[in-house]
Design a protein around this motif. Structure first.
Motif, mmCIF file in Angstrom:
data_model
loop_
_atom_site.group_PDB
_atom_site.id
_atom_site.type_symbol
_atom_site.label_atom_id
_atom_site.label_comp_id
_atom_site.label_asym_id
_atom_site.label_seq_id
_atom_site.Cartn_x
_atom_site.Cartn_y
_atom_site.Cartn_z
ATOM 1 N N VAL A 12 14.807 -3.339 -23.434
ATOM 2 C CA VAL A 12 14.169 -2.079 -23.065
ATOM 3 C C VAL A 12 14.880 -0.911 -23.743
ATOM 4 N N HIS A 13 16.197 -1.001 -23.877
ATOM 5 C CA HIS A 13 17.025 0.001 -24.547
ATOM 6 C C HIS A 13 16.896 1.383 -23.898
ATOM 7 N N LEU A 14 17.090 1.397 -22.574
ATOM 8 C CA LEU A 14 17.186 2.658 -21.865
ATOM 9 C C LEU A 14 18.355 3.462 -22.441
ATOM 10 N N GLY A 15 18.174 4.772 -22.524
ATOM 11 C CA GLY A 15 19.204 5.627 -23.088
ATOM 12 C C GLY A 15 18.950 6.004 -24.528
ATOM 13 N N THR A 16 17.805 5.568 -25.079
ATOM 14 C CA THR A 16 17.450 5.906 -26.452
ATOM 15 C C THR A 16 16.054 6.520 -26.483
ATOM 16 N N ARG A 17 15.779 7.261 -27.537
ATOM 17 C CA ARG A 17 14.451 7.847 -27.722
ATOM 18 C C ARG A 17 13.416 6.779 -28.062
ATOM 19 N N ALA A 18 13.874 5.661 -28.596
ATOM 20 C CA ALA A 18 12.941 4.612 -29.007
ATOM 21 C C ALA A 18 12.330 3.878 -27.818
ATOM 22 N N CYS A 19 12.977 3.932 -26.662
ATOM 23 C CA CYS A 19 12.486 3.230 -25.470
ATOM 24 C C CYS A 19 11.114 3.767 -25.065
ATOM 25 N N GLN A 20 10.150 2.865 -24.952
ATOM 26 C CA GLN A 20 8.795 3.257 -24.563
ATOM 27 C C GLN A 20 8.641 3.084 -23.048
ATOM 28 N N ALA A 21 9.326 3.964 -22.336
ATOM 29 C CA ALA A 21 9.442 3.859 -20.883
ATOM 30 C C ALA A 21 8.098 4.009 -20.185
ATOM 31 N N GLU A 22 7.249 4.918 -20.660
ATOM 32 C CA GLU A 22 5.966 5.133 -19.994
ATOM 33 C C GLU A 22 5.104 3.871 -20.014
ATOM 34 N N ARG A 23 5.101 3.202 -21.156
ATOM 35 C CA ARG A 23 4.307 1.967 -21.250
ATOM 36 C C ARG A 23 4.865 0.873 -20.350
ATOM 37 N N LEU A 24 6.186 0.784 -20.274
ATOM 38 C CA LEU A 24 6.788 -0.215 -19.392
ATOM 39 C C LEU A 24 6.452 0.085 -17.936
ATOM 40 N N LEU A 25 6.478 1.358 -17.551
ATOM 41 C CA LEU A 25 6.117 1.712 -16.182
ATOM 42 C C LEU A 25 4.682 1.316 -15.865
ATOM 43 N N ASP A 26 3.768 1.554 -16.809
ATOM 44 C CA ASP A 26 2.375 1.145 -16.625
ATOM 45 C C ASP A 26 2.271 -0.362 -16.445
ATOM 46 N N PHE A 27 3.009 -1.087 -17.268
ATOM 47 C CA PHE A 27 2.973 -2.550 -17.192
ATOM 48 C C PHE A 27 3.489 -3.043 -15.842
ATOM 49 N N LEU A 28 4.629 -2.522 -15.403
ATOM 50 C CA LEU A 28 5.206 -2.960 -14.135
ATOM 51 C C LEU A 28 4.294 -2.612 -12.957
ATOM 52 N N LYS A 29 3.637 -1.478 -13.042
ATOM 53 C CA LYS A 29 2.710 -1.075 -11.976
ATOM 54 C C LYS A 29 1.571 -2.067 -11.842
ATOM 55 N N GLU A 30 1.100 -2.580 -12.968
ATOM 56 C CA GLU A 30 -0.030 -3.505 -12.963
ATOM 57 C C GLU A 30 0.379 -4.954 -12.742
ATOM 58 N N HIS A 31 1.685 -5.234 -12.683
ATOM 59 C CA HIS A 31 2.142 -6.615 -12.551
ATOM 60 C C HIS A 31 3.203 -6.757 -11.460
ATOM 61 N N PRO A 32 2.836 -6.528 -10.202
ATOM 62 C CA PRO A 32 3.767 -6.860 -9.110
ATOM 63 C C PRO A 32 4.024 -8.357 -9.114
ATOM 64 N N SER A 33 5.240 -8.758 -8.758
ATOM 65 C CA SER A 33 5.605 -10.173 -8.876
ATOM 66 C C SER A 33 6.627 -10.561 -7.820
ATOM 67 N N GLU A 34 6.740 -11.870 -7.621
ATOM 68 C CA GLU A 34 7.751 -12.397 -6.714
ATOM 69 C C GLU A 34 9.130 -12.377 -7.359
ATOM 70 N N HIS A 35 9.170 -12.645 -8.671
ATOM 71 C CA HIS A 35 10.424 -12.673 -9.413
ATOM 72 C C HIS A 35 10.330 -11.701 -10.584
ATOM 73 N N LEU A 36 11.450 -11.023 -10.866
ATOM 74 C CA LEU A 36 11.539 -10.154 -12.034
ATOM 75 C C LEU A 36 12.857 -10.456 -12.734
ATOM 76 N N PHE A 37 12.772 -10.881 -13.981
ATOM 77 C CA PHE A 37 13.950 -11.254 -14.745
ATOM 78 C C PHE A 37 14.158 -10.256 -15.891
ATOM 79 N N LEU A 38 15.340 -9.650 -15.926
ATOM 80 C CA LEU A 38 15.713 -8.677 -16.948
ATOM 81 C C LEU A 38 16.673 -9.376 -17.910
ATOM 82 N N LEU A 39 16.167 -9.727 -19.094
ATOM 83 C CA LEU A 39 16.910 -10.614 -19.984
ATOM 84 C C LEU A 39 17.673 -9.874 -21.075
#
Length: 262
Positions: A12-39
């Motif tokens: 995800v590279h939080l802390g950089t301008r290249a991070c597309q945070a808005e798109r990730l937020l949209d994705f997470l909003k549309e995909h609630p889950s039992e498990h979430l793995f941050l690799l």
């Protein structure tokens, strides 16, 4: 209710301008889950150490959303990568119910066992030539910056779709292609030695879902250039999703626990 059983994201590279945070937020909003793995490479400490810290409100919201998911019952695991390797000191502990692990074996609802890791340990450049890896990271960030201007030009000329300069370079440069293939083979070899059905990883910013030697190789891609993630559906099917504010394309891998020669 969970829309999918598991979500796997990396780089995800939080802390950089290249991070597309808005798109990730949209994705997470549309995909609630039992498990979430941050690799891995969720936070980019490398970029921060170079004095290039950029932390937008959307990036802050991502952190809050991850913590909120863990508080509301989702099982959230964080496997640090090379860009956030400082957090490997906390393997075995939890931050706000987010469990930090070096690696993890996930069993799907259909009985397949996947090794979850970031993957930098199979990158010989990162392991043994750190200065080369840092130089490559700076060059990659330059390509992303240049690509933002090219995207603006394409929009001005009304050219449809998204074109990735970094992706084009990876497809055309023989050494990059060779590196990707060697990385994939090394990761799969490790999973085979562990007697598992496959592996889910990140690191190389090259989303993929395929079989290699009878085992499943899944790479989450990234959220700086590709905006991709892996999901496990409620019936055990695995899918690679390319996200652009809405589902743009997906590739599925059928359940395969009974077919792989373990």
């Amino acid at each position: 209710m969970a829309q999918v059983r598991s979500v796997f994201i990396s780089d995800v590279h939080l802390g950089t301008r290249a991070c597309q945070a808005e798109r990730l937020l949209d994705f997470l909003k549309e995909h609630p889950s039992e498990h979430l793995f941050l690799l891995g490479d969720i936070v980019d400490f490398w970029a921060m150490s170079r004095g290039g810290i950029y932390w937008s409100p959307a990036q802050n919201t991502i952190v809050q959303k991850l913590l909120r998911r863990s508080r509301h019952g989702a099982k959230v695991f964080f496997i640090p990568g090379n860009h956030d390797e400082a957090l490997r000191e906390y393997v075995g502990t939890s931050f706000g119910d987010i469990r930090v692990e070096y690696e993890y074996v996930h069993t799907t609802v259909s009985g397949e066992n996947y090794l979850l890791l970031h993957g930098d340990e199979f990158d010989q450049v990162t392991r043994h030539h750190r200065w080369v890896a840092v130089l490559g990271d700076i060059s990659y960030n330059f390509l992303l910056w240049l690509n933002s201007w090219l995207s603006w030009l394409r929009r001005t000329l009304r050219r449809p779709g998204y074109w990735s300069l970094a992706g084009y370079a990876k497809r055309k440069v023989k050494t990059a292609i060779s590196f990707i293939f060697n990385f994939e083979d090394s990761v799969i070899h490790h999973a085979r030695e562990r007697g598992l059905h496959g592996v889910i990883c990140g690191h190389i910013h090259w989303p993929a879902m395929k079989e290699i030697g009878g085992l499943a190789y899944l790479n989450c891609g990234d959220w700086v250039d590709n905006c991709t993630a892996i999901v496990e559906h409620l019936d055990g099917r695995m899918e690679l999703i390319h996200w652009n504010g809405s589902l743009t394309s997906g590739k599925e891998l059928p359940t395969m626990a009974e077919d792989l020669p373990l």
